[in-house]
Design a protein around this motif. Structure first.
Motif, PDB file in Angstrom:
ATOM      1  N   ALA A  37     -54.510  -1.224  -6.396  1.00  0.00           N
ATOM      2  CA  ALA A  37     -55.620  -0.726  -5.584  1.00  0.00           C
ATOM      3  C   ALA A  37     -55.476  -1.040  -4.099  1.00  0.00           C
ATOM      4  O   ALA A  37     -56.295  -0.586  -3.288  1.00  0.00           O
ATOM      5  CB  ALA A  37     -56.933  -1.306  -6.104  1.00  0.00           C
ATOM      6  N   ALA A  38     -54.469  -1.800  -3.720  1.00  0.00           N
ATOM      7  CA  ALA A  38     -54.297  -2.193  -2.316  1.00  0.00           C
ATOM      8  C   ALA A  38     -54.095  -0.967  -1.427  1.00  0.00           C
ATOM      9  O   ALA A  38     -53.380  -0.028  -1.790  1.00  0.00           O
ATOM     10  CB  ALA A  38     -53.121  -3.147  -2.189  1.00  0.00           C
ATOM     11  N   ASP A  39     -54.707  -1.008  -0.257  1.00  0.00           N
ATOM     12  CA  ASP A  39     -54.675   0.119   0.681  1.00  0.00           C
ATOM     13  C   ASP A  39     -53.700  -0.176   1.822  1.00  0.00           C
ATOM     14  O   ASP A  39     -53.897  -1.100   2.596  1.00  0.00           O
ATOM     15  CB  ASP A  39     -56.077   0.353   1.237  1.00  0.00           C
ATOM     16  CG  ASP A  39     -56.143   1.514   2.216  1.00  0.00           C
ATOM     17  OD1 ASP A  39     -55.150   2.267   2.320  1.00  0.00           O
ATOM     18  OD2 ASP A  39     -57.185   1.658   2.881  1.00  0.00           O
ATOM     19  N   PHE A  40     -52.646   0.637   1.929  1.00  0.00           N
ATOM     20  CA  PHE A  40     -51.621   0.439   2.951  1.00  0.00           C
ATOM     21  C   PHE A  40     -51.796   1.373   4.156  1.00  0.00           C
ATOM     22  O   PHE A  40     -50.912   1.464   4.996  1.00  0.00           O
ATOM     23  CB  PHE A  40     -50.224   0.651   2.344  1.00  0.00           C
ATOM     24  CG  PHE A  40     -49.775  -0.454   1.444  1.00  0.00           C
ATOM     25  CD1 PHE A  40     -49.161  -1.581   1.970  1.00  0.00           C
ATOM     26  CD2 PHE A  40     -49.955  -0.371   0.074  1.00  0.00           C
ATOM     27  CE1 PHE A  40     -48.737  -2.605   1.141  1.00  0.00           C
ATOM     28  CE2 PHE A  40     -49.524  -1.390  -0.762  1.00  0.00           C
ATOM     29  CZ  PHE A  40     -48.920  -2.523  -0.227  1.00  0.00           C
ATOM     30  N   SER A  41     -52.916   2.051   4.247  1.00  0.00           N
ATOM     31  CA  SER A  41     -53.109   2.994   5.346  1.00  0.00           C
ATOM     32  C   SER A  41     -53.385   2.280   6.668  1.00  0.00           C
ATOM     33  O   SER A  41     -53.869   1.145   6.688  1.00  0.00           O
ATOM     34  CB  SER A  41     -54.273   3.937   5.022  1.00  0.00           C
ATOM     35  OG  SER A  41     -55.485   3.208   4.883  1.00  0.00           O
ATOM     36  N   ASN A  42     -53.061   2.949   7.765  1.00  0.00           N
ATOM     37  CA  ASN A  42     -53.336   2.461   9.125  1.00  0.00           C
ATOM     38  C   ASN A  42     -52.732   1.090   9.409  1.00  0.00           C
ATOM     39  O   ASN A  42     -53.359   0.216   9.996  1.00  0.00           O
ATOM     40  CB  ASN A  42     -54.858   2.419   9.377  1.00  0.00           C
ATOM     41  CG  ASN A  42     -55.503   3.782   9.216  1.00  0.00           C
ATOM     42  OD1 ASN A  42     -54.968   4.793   9.671  1.00  0.00           O
ATOM     43  ND2 ASN A  42     -56.655   3.818   8.552  1.00  0.00           N
ATOM     44  N   ILE A  43     -51.492   0.898   8.972  1.00  0.00           N
ATOM     45  CA  ILE A  43     -50.772  -0.351   9.217  1.00  0.00           C
ATOM     46  C   ILE A  43     -49.600  -0.063  10.155  1.00  0.00           C
ATOM     47  O   ILE A  43     -48.882   0.919   9.977  1.00  0.00           O
ATOM     48  CB  ILE A  43     -50.279  -0.971   7.890  1.00  0.00           C
ATOM     49  CG1 ILE A  43     -51.473  -1.401   7.034  1.00  0.00           C
ATOM     50  CG2 ILE A  43     -49.367  -2.154   8.160  1.00  0.00           C
ATOM     51  CD1 ILE A  43     -51.092  -1.925   5.664  1.00  0.00           C
TER      52      ILE A  43
END
Length: 293
Positions: free
Chosen positions: A153-159
């Motif tokens: 479920a981890a969100d990797f967006s906007n990194i």
């Protein structure tokens, strides 16, 4: 000399796969069996870098630290069973031209190496299993399902960079994983691929196979309902942590039926990650066993 073999992990392959490995071969004595090491779940060959160098120096043998399928730099594949992992190890040994090798595995890697010894006993010189049992595993292992769900479920967006990615995901994982050590271990699996940050491990396949194939040693072996050797008669050492409940004293008799020439040692004060909690004692026990005639 240090040599490393890696592969593109985005390629989907069927069993067996060509495993990525790092070779440590300084001052090796000819004709000694090499040592092949497999890490645990969500680990990689890099976790064993320091210990591999020490084993190479102290035993004067080649050390081959490998990435299991769907881990590290080894290929991703839609199958994740101990049978398939054993096939991978056997394929690697054949590729490298080794008649017999000493196998070392921790946790998931220990189960894979046990299966290898039972399925391909003629290629195994000795076996070292680190805090893993072929009979029953720790109930805490099943808590890994929650960890897998959190990772998924981890969100990797906007990194923007790898440092930010690991910091952001560590904060997110802290909601369900209390241990900072476990979180730091997990975020080492974050990589950048063409500007996209993601998990290096094949999380969907690991999740699919975890409860039915990874969290337990194959029951058909324990119940002798299989076509493999009913036991492995080569020299075997089980190294458990005194604070771990993976290798239970009440299971010793059953373990000895599968691995008929084994002994079981416990490292005082160590938990499941024996080799990290007390590397000196781990090396002492391993070297003594490896050097036995």
């Amino acid at each position: 000399m240090l040599f490393s073999r890696s592969f593109c992990t985005s390629i989907i392959r069927k069993s067996p796969v060509k495993l990525s490995y790092t070779l440590y071969d300084n001052n090796v004595v000819p004709n000694k069996s090499p040592i092949v090491i497999m890490h645990g779940l969500f680990g990689s060959k890099n976790n064993w870098n320091t210990l591999s160098k020490a084993l190479n120096q102290q035993t004067q043998r080649k050390i081959i630290a490998i990435d299991a399928r769907n881990h590290g730099s080894s290929p991703h594949t839609p199958v994740m069973t101990y049978g398939s992992m054993a096939s991978d190890v056997n394929e690697l040994l054949n590729d490298l031209g080794h008649d017999k090798s000493i196998l070392i595995g921790h946790s998931m890697g220990g189960a894979a190496m046990m299966y290898t010894a039972l399925r391909y006993p003629t290629v195994v010189d000795k076996l070292i299993v680190v805090d893993m049992s072929p009979i029953k595993t720790s109930p805490s292992l099943h808590q890994m399902t929650d960890i897998i769900n959190s990772m998924t479920a981890a969100d990797f967006s906007n990194i923007k960079n790898i440092s930010e990615a690991r910091k952001k995901i560590d904060i997110y994982l802290a909601k369900t994983i209390d241990s900072p050590g476990i979180r730091q271990f997990l975020v080492t699996n974050i990589i950048e691929d063409n500007g996209v940050f993601k998990w290096r491990v094949n999380l969907p396949v690991i999740s699919q196979y975890f409860s039915t194939h990874i969290a337990q040693f194959p029951t058909e072996i324990i119940n002798n309902k299989h076509e493999l050797s009913s036991s492995f008669d080569g020299k075997t050492l089980f190294i458990g942590g005194s604070k771990s409940d993976y290798i239970r004293i009440e299971d010793h008799e059953k373990i000895n039926k599968l691995f008929t020439n084994c002994r079981i040692e416990y490292v005082e004060g160590a938990g499941h990650w024996v080799q990290s909690d007390n590397p000196a004692k781990f090396l002492e026990l391993s070297n003594e066993f490896i050097n036995e005639t």
